[in-house]
Design an enzyme around this catalytic site. Structure first.
Site, short mmCIF file in Angstrom:
data_model
loop_
_atom_site.label_atom_id
_atom_site.label_comp_id
_atom_site.label_asym_id
_atom_site.label_seq_id
_atom_site.Cartn_x
_atom_site.Cartn_y
_atom_site.Cartn_z
N ASP A 17 -0.07 -3.53 8.65
CA ASP A 17 -1.51 -3.35 8.83
C ASP A 17 -2.20 -4.69 9.11
OD1 ASP A 17 -1.14 -0.69 8.32
OD2 ASP A 17 -2.11 -0.70 6.36
N HIS B 56 0.82 -1.21 0.00
CA HIS B 56 0.00 0.00 0.00
C HIS B 56 0.86 1.27 0.00
CE1 HIS B 56 -3.82 -2.19 1.58
NE2 HIS B 56 -3.76 -2.19 0.27
N HIS C 112 -0.26 2.21 12.29
CA HIS C 112 -1.23 3.31 12.41
C HIS C 112 -1.61 3.58 13.86
CE1 HIS C 112 -2.24 3.86 8.13
NE2 HIS C 112 -2.07 2.56 8.01
N ASP D 259 0.81 4.04 1.49
CA ASP D 259 1.24 4.64 2.76
C ASP D 259 2.22 3.73 3.51
OD1 ASP D 259 -0.88 2.86 3.22
OD2 ASP D 259 -1.45 3.85 5.09
N HIS D 260 2.80 2.76 2.79
CA HIS D 260 3.86 1.90 3.34
C HIS D 260 5.09 1.86 2.45
CE1 HIS D 260 1.32 0.16 6.60
NE2 HIS D 260 0.41 0.70 5.82
ZN LIG Z 1 -2.38 -1.31 4.20
#
Ligand SMILES: [Zn+2]
Length: 256
Positions: A134, A59, A172, A61-62
């Protein structure tokens, strides 16, 4: 084997990027760089020299900072073999049962599909540190974008078996919202009630609630407790089928 020190960098709205530095060699990995500049600046301020990126999944945001950090430092990018096509700049592919070396420190790799089909986690056994992206959150777990409840329960069951003192470096800060949901499915859990109060106090002072320990999660995280008869009863299902209970809890969270 050597121990690591960990530095937490809050970025974007609620992401955590981590710097993990092997004490023996000084080699430093960035875990899941959502962005590049805050990570490069933090490393410079600490005097830590980035040698690796460890990605848990694809993803944005990673992996968003992968190529810029690689261009700036010449680091080596480690990521999930099953998702090699979706990890920008990947150099080393790792899978379940393999290890990723950071100087003299070794991370053991778990294949934990569910949130995505290629997700992995990195466990530094000597340092009692788990980087789980996540998959597992403080009081929560990742949404099932590319996997089934059965896969995710199986993945969480691998992480659940680690030592209770393991620190859970998730990606997160979702804990306060997760606590509100957890109380809705496990209202009689006194440890959860107490933890929820502590989380509210921490967030009121803008303190991070991450990392937690696996022991705390085992006592309070409903997604790790799908085999508890009390939780099954709370969601109206018979006990004995943790996948069904997990699926119901996950569904309720999705619409909470
Ligand atoms: Zn993710």
């Amino acid at each position: 084997m050597s121990q690591i020190d960990v530095h937490q960098i809050p970025v974007l709205n609620d992401n955590y990027v981590y710097l993990a530095r092997d004490r023996a060699s000084g080699q430093t990995a960035v875990v899941d760089p959502a962005v590049a500049q805050p990570v490069l600046k933090a490393a410079e301020r600490l005097g830590w020299s980035i040698s690796h990126i460890f990605n848990t999944h694809h993803h944005g945001d990673h992996v968003g900072g992968n190529l810029e950090i690689k261009a700036a430092t010449g680091c080596t990018i480690v990521g999930p073999k099953a998702d090699r096509a979706r990890i920008p700049g990947i150099d080393i592919e790792v899978d379940e049962g393999e290890t990723a070396a950071l100087g003299e420190a070794l991370a053991e790799v778990f294949f934990v599909p569910g949130h995505t089909r290629g997700h992995i986690a990195y466990w530094f056994r000597e340092s009692a540190a788990l980087f789980c992206g996540d998959t597992l959150f403080a009081l929560g777990c990742g949404r099932l974008f590319e996997g089934t409840p059965s896969q995710m329960w199986n993945s969480l069951s691998k992480l659940r078996a680690l030592p209770a003192e393991t620190r859970i470096y998730c990606a997160h800060e979702y804990t306060q919202a997760n606590a509100r949901f957890a109380l809705s499915v496990d209202p009689g859990n006194e440890a959860l009630q107490q933890r929820s109060r502590e989380i509210d106090q921490a967030r009121a002072q803008l303190q991070p609630t991450v990392p937690s320990t696996l022991g705390e999660e085992l006592a309070t995280n409903p997604f790790l407790r799908a085999d508890q008869p009390s939780l099954a009863a709370n969601v109206g299902l018979p006990s004995g089928d943790p996948v069904a209970v997990f699926a119901e809890v996950r569904h309720r969270k999705d619409i909470f």
